[in-house]
Design an enzyme around this catalytic site. Structure first.
Site, mmCIF file in Angstrom:
data_model
loop_
_atom_site.group_PDB
_atom_site.id
_atom_site.type_symbol
_atom_site.label_atom_id
_atom_site.label_comp_id
_atom_site.label_asym_id
_atom_site.label_seq_id
_atom_site.Cartn_x
_atom_site.Cartn_y
_atom_site.Cartn_z
ATOM 1 N N ASN A 221 80.716 89.567 24.885
ATOM 2 C CA ASN A 221 80.054 88.237 25.237
ATOM 3 C C ASN A 221 80.976 87.535 26.415
ATOM 4 O OD1 ASN A 221 78.156 85.875 24.948
ATOM 5 N ND2 ASN A 221 80.083 85.092 24.178
ATOM 6 N N ARG B 179 62.502 83.884 10.388
ATOM 7 C CA ARG B 179 64.027 84.318 11.116
ATOM 8 C C ARG B 179 64.445 85.630 10.886
ATOM 9 N NH1 ARG B 179 65.142 81.809 15.704
ATOM 10 N NH2 ARG B 179 67.304 82.221 16.286
ATOM 11 N N HIS C 38 82.086 84.076 27.905
ATOM 12 C CA HIS C 38 82.262 82.706 27.368
ATOM 13 C C HIS C 38 82.860 81.621 28.534
ATOM 14 C CE1 HIS C 38 82.027 79.137 24.837
ATOM 15 N NE2 HIS C 38 83.401 78.898 25.305
ATOM 16 N N ASN D 116 74.304 86.404 35.502
ATOM 17 C CA ASN D 116 75.648 87.457 34.999
ATOM 18 C C ASN D 116 74.860 88.940 35.000
ATOM 19 O OD1 ASN D 116 78.195 86.454 34.442
ATOM 20 N ND2 ASN D 116 77.193 84.859 33.031
ATOM 21 N N LEU E 5 73.463 86.071 16.599
ATOM 22 C CA LEU E 5 73.180 87.380 16.249
ATOM 23 C C LEU E 5 73.356 87.571 14.465
ATOM 24 C CD1 LEU E 5 75.127 89.509 18.588
ATOM 25 C CD2 LEU E 5 72.954 88.639 18.776
ATOM 26 N N ASP F 233 82.660 82.920 19.038
ATOM 27 C CA ASP F 233 83.833 83.011 20.011
ATOM 28 C C ASP F 233 85.087 83.492 19.470
ATOM 29 O OD1 ASP F 233 81.916 82.303 21.787
ATOM 30 O OD2 ASP F 233 82.212 80.074 21.329
#
Length: 207
Positions: free
Chosen positions: A108, A66, A110, A14, A94, A151
């Site tokens: 994003n 993390r 998907h 991409n 994120l 999403d």
């Protein structure tokens, strides 16, 4: 010029589609300012180097917690003074701080027609396995803004792709990339760069 940073975990097909469209002049008003990966071996970083785009790896393996990784990721993206962050196969959840700081400035791609076959656990080849397993006749890809959900952000563009009777997950994945992802992701970046869309009441509208 819209300063764009692309976040990638793997091969960067991409990313290549974006580079090709920008270099061909099909997408205007865009400067590819950075490629950021969480994987030092990602071929996307090689693609970036070959096209003179700064590339950097911020890997969770290099940090004890993390939280420390998230802090480094945010700081790295901030350093590039980005107007838009593009997630192009970035297999990292994120941090909330980043989403808030770049509200409606992270998009994003998907590999399905959201809201079908999306959400937690639906990524990569798993999406296409689920599509074939359900027996749907039409799938596709979606570009959306990123919010705190998975999403769930406002949808910018979608493109449908027919499912063939003899498809395998890999053949379907490739066709969705070729016919949908590689077209609508650069297109969405161009729309944003040229002020053609805005978010109103949680929906994307053309202006």
């Amino acid at each position: 010029m819209l300063r764009v940073g692309v976040c990638v975990s793997g091969g960067g097909t991409n990313l290549q589609a974006i580079i090709d469209k920008v270099e061909a002049g099909a997408v205007t008003g865009v400067e590819l300012a950075a490629v950021v990966s969480n994987n030092a071996g990602a071929y996307a970083l090689t693609r970036a180097k070959e096209h003179g785009i700064p590339g950097v790896c911020v890997s969770p393996k290099d940090y004890e917690t993390r939280g420390a990784f998230h802090k480094a990721l945010v700081e790295t993206l901030d350093e590039f003074r980005l107007d838009l962050i593009v997630l192009a196969g970035f297999l990292v959840v994120l941090p909330e701080e980043l989403i808030k700081k770049y509200r409606n400035r992270i998009i994003n791609i998907h590999p399905s027609l959201i809201p079908s076959f999306c959400g937690t656990g639906n990524y990569g080849l798993k999406v296409h396995e689920s599509v074939l397993g359900r027996g749907v006749k039409v799938t596709g890809a979606t570009v959306h803004f990123v919010d705190e959900g998975t999403d769930t952000g406002p949808i910018i563009l979608q493109k449908a792709v027919a499912v063939q009777d003899d498809d395998t997950p890999k053949s379907l994945q490739l066709r969705v990339m070729e016919e949908a992802e590689w077209e609508i992701l650069p297109e969405a970046i161009g729309l944003i760069a040229n002020g053609k869309i805005r978010v109103e009441d949680g929906r994307v509208v053309r202006v």
